[in-house]
Design an enzyme around this catalytic site. Structure first.
Site, PDB file in Angstrom:
ATOM      1  N   ASP A  77      26.139  33.270  32.394  1.00 32.58           N
ATOM      2  CA  ASP A  77      25.425  33.469  33.653  1.00 32.58           C
ATOM      3  C   ASP A  77      24.148  32.640  33.625  1.00 32.58           C
ATOM      4  O   ASP A  77      23.387  32.698  32.644  1.00 32.58           O
ATOM      5  CB  ASP A  77      25.064  34.943  33.854  1.00 32.58           C
ATOM      6  CG  ASP A  77      26.278  35.807  34.168  1.00 32.58           C
ATOM      7  OD1 ASP A  77      27.377  35.237  34.326  1.00 32.58           O
ATOM      8  OD2 ASP A  77      26.127  37.030  34.252  1.00 32.58           O
ATOM      9  N   ASP A 109      34.664  42.822  43.026  1.00 36.94           N
ATOM     10  CA  ASP A 109      33.784  43.685  42.241  1.00 36.94           C
ATOM     11  C   ASP A 109      33.783  45.056  42.909  1.00 36.94           C
ATOM     12  O   ASP A 109      33.343  45.189  44.059  1.00 36.94           O
ATOM     13  CB  ASP A 109      32.365  43.126  42.206  1.00 36.94           C
ATOM     14  CG  ASP A 109      32.312  41.696  41.681  1.00 36.94           C
ATOM     15  OD1 ASP A 109      33.242  41.304  40.954  1.00 36.94           O
ATOM     16  OD2 ASP A 109      31.340  40.984  41.990  1.00 36.94           O
TER      17      ASP A 109
END
EC number: 5.3.1.16
Length: 256
Positions: free
Chosen positions: A8, A130
């Site tokens: 990330d 998600d």
């Protein structure tokens, strides 16, 4: 079962978040490309890279950082974060990214999926779902979607999407195990290829995931557990791979 290390990127640096909370951010390395090289040295066959700044703003803030990783590595990248237009998809695939992950835009602009699949093969396009308690979350997990996770999956499947990255938000970054039941349920109800994400912490979790291969779960994205050196084999790599010339004394990595 393909293990895909996660990278990330926030403000140009390699970080990890807890449950997607930007206020719970831990910096691991200043240069994400160095982190990518470490994972490649540890035998990664693919990397999952997310531009967190783009996820917030919609602007491809860390595009050059991702391009550097593509140039340096000999394995494919799966890239996500703020991909909301055909132009963004094209820019990433043009520099050699293996496949892109479209998240919130699949809900807010499903026409984008149809548009992209007219140009690119399904193997190049992945939808990220998600979910928390079976409900998809979008826009950085700040808004709920008006359908169930499997309903969204089936809608994407009907459009031609073959693979979903499925994240159980309640488990992401918590180091408490992954959402076995939620992942199994999603895979069973959609019949899609599934890359599991969120909460894998140990070798035991990986063995449980292997049991889900019969339902189409064929790969897993692992983040914090790798960064915190939760797998015994990592110590061997760190101790004996002398050609890893990068300073990787980040976090709790137990390099002697």
């Amino acid at each position: 079962m393909l293990i895909i290390p996660a990278i990330d990127i926030k403000d140009g640096r390699c970080v990890r978040l807890t449950r997607g909370d930007f206020n719970q951010q831990k910096i691991y390395l200043d240069n994400p490309c160095d982190m990518a090289i470490i994972w490649r040295k540890q035998n990664a066959k693919m990397l999952h890279v997310v531009d967190l700044d783009a996820a917030l703003t919609g602007e491809m803030v860390n595009f050059l950082k991702i391009e550097q990783i593509v140039r340096e590595l000999d394995i494919p990248l799966q890239v996500g974060g703020g991909i909301r237009s055909l132009d963004a998809v094209k820019r990433y695939l043009d520099i050699g990214v293996g496949r892109v992950v479209i998240g919130s835009a699949a809900v807010t602009n499903p026409g984008l999926i149809e548009e992209v699949l007219k140009i690119y093969r399904p193997s190049k396009i992945v939808v990220g779902i998600d979910a928390e308690n079976g409900i998809p979350k979008i826009k950085g997990w700040t808004e709920s979607c008006g359908m169930k996770d499997y309903e969204l999956g089936l809608e994407m499947k009907q459009m031609g999407i073959e693979r979903v990255v499925y994240t159980d938000i309640s488990k992401d970054g918590m180091m408490q195990g992954f959402g076995y039941e939620s992942t199994k349920r999603f895979a069973e109800m959609t019949g899609m290829k599934v890359t599991a994400s969120g909460g894998v912490t140990s070798s035991d979790d990986l063995m449980k995931l292997v049991g889900l291969q019969q339902y189409g779960v064929d790969s897993v994205i692992i983040g914090k557990a790798l960064y915190e050196c939760n797998f015994p084999c990592q110590e061997l790599w760190y101790n004996f791979e002398e050609d890893i010339c990068i300073d990787h004394n980040f976090s709790t990595a137990r390099k002697k």
